[in-house]
Design an enzyme around this catalytic site. Structure first.
Site, mmCIF file in Angstrom:
data_model
loop_
_atom_site.group_PDB
_atom_site.id
_atom_site.type_symbol
_atom_site.label_atom_id
_atom_site.label_comp_id
_atom_site.label_asym_id
_atom_site.label_seq_id
_atom_site.Cartn_x
_atom_site.Cartn_y
_atom_site.Cartn_z
ATOM 1 N N HIS A 36 16.519 13.311 6.703
ATOM 2 C CA HIS A 36 16.839 12.187 7.572
ATOM 3 C C HIS A 36 15.761 11.131 7.385
ATOM 4 O O HIS A 36 14.590 11.464 7.175
ATOM 5 C CB HIS A 36 16.878 12.655 9.037
ATOM 6 C CG HIS A 36 17.517 11.681 9.961
ATOM 7 N ND1 HIS A 36 16.830 10.612 10.486
ATOM 8 C CD2 HIS A 36 18.776 11.605 10.460
ATOM 9 C CE1 HIS A 36 17.649 9.921 11.273
ATOM 10 N NE2 HIS A 36 18.823 10.503 11.271
ATOM 11 N N ASP A 68 24.683 15.427 10.845
ATOM 12 C CA ASP A 68 25.882 15.408 10.001
ATOM 13 C C ASP A 68 26.231 16.789 9.459
ATOM 14 O O ASP A 68 27.383 17.055 9.125
ATOM 15 C CB ASP A 68 25.697 14.460 8.816
ATOM 16 C CG ASP A 68 25.432 13.038 9.252
ATOM 17 O OD1 ASP A 68 25.997 12.639 10.287
ATOM 18 O OD2 ASP A 68 24.674 12.340 8.566
#
Length: 149
Positions: free
Chosen positions: A32, A85
């Site tokens: 991320h 996700d």
């Protein structure tokens, strides 16, 4: 979800990760831009996915995801941790949402935040440019509408 379906069984996750790492390919759902530790939203998603997959009689998806997290644990020290996700695809899949609608479904939840951000920028007379690089097609010559065929 595509990755979980490719793996097919938690027992093959180790070989999958090894092959991806050998080919220097990213493992979807890890890493991320902001979070260098586990994405805090992912913790909540993990619990929800476990409950949902068991309620819907398809625990294999949770087992595959859990196995992937274990296989990727050595890379956590490099900031490659699970992100939100990683779990969302299984939720969409278990609810019968077609795979080609996964990204639009994810984006729908982001639209209010994006809208407010634009309004705040306009209200404060500032423009925040994204930190991305364009990687689309090369520039093409402009052809006026009346000259197009």
């Amino acid at each position: 979800m595509r990755m979980a379906q490719e793996i097919g069984d938690a027992k093959t996750s180790s070989a999958y990760v090894a092959a991806k790492r050998k080919a220097k390919e990213a493992i979807t759902g890890f890493g991320h831009r902001v979070y260098r530790t586990e994405d805090p939203r992912a913790r909540h998603m993990r619990d929800g996915v476990k409950r949902l997959s068991h309620e819907m009689g398809q625990p294999k998806w949770t087992e595959i995801l859990d196995a992937l997290v274990r296989e990727m644990a050595p890379y956590a020290r490099h900031g490659v941790n699970v992100n939100v996700d990683f779990y969302s695809g299984v939720i969409y899949y278990l609810h019968g949402i077609p795979r080609d609608l996964f990204v639009p479904m994810f984006a729908i939840g982001r639209v209010p935040g994006w809208t407010v951000q634009v309004l705040e920028q306009a209200a404060n007379n500032i423009l925040i440019r994204p930190l991305t690089l364009y990687n689309g097609p090369a520039l093409r010559p402009y052809v006026r509408i009346q000259d197009r065929t």
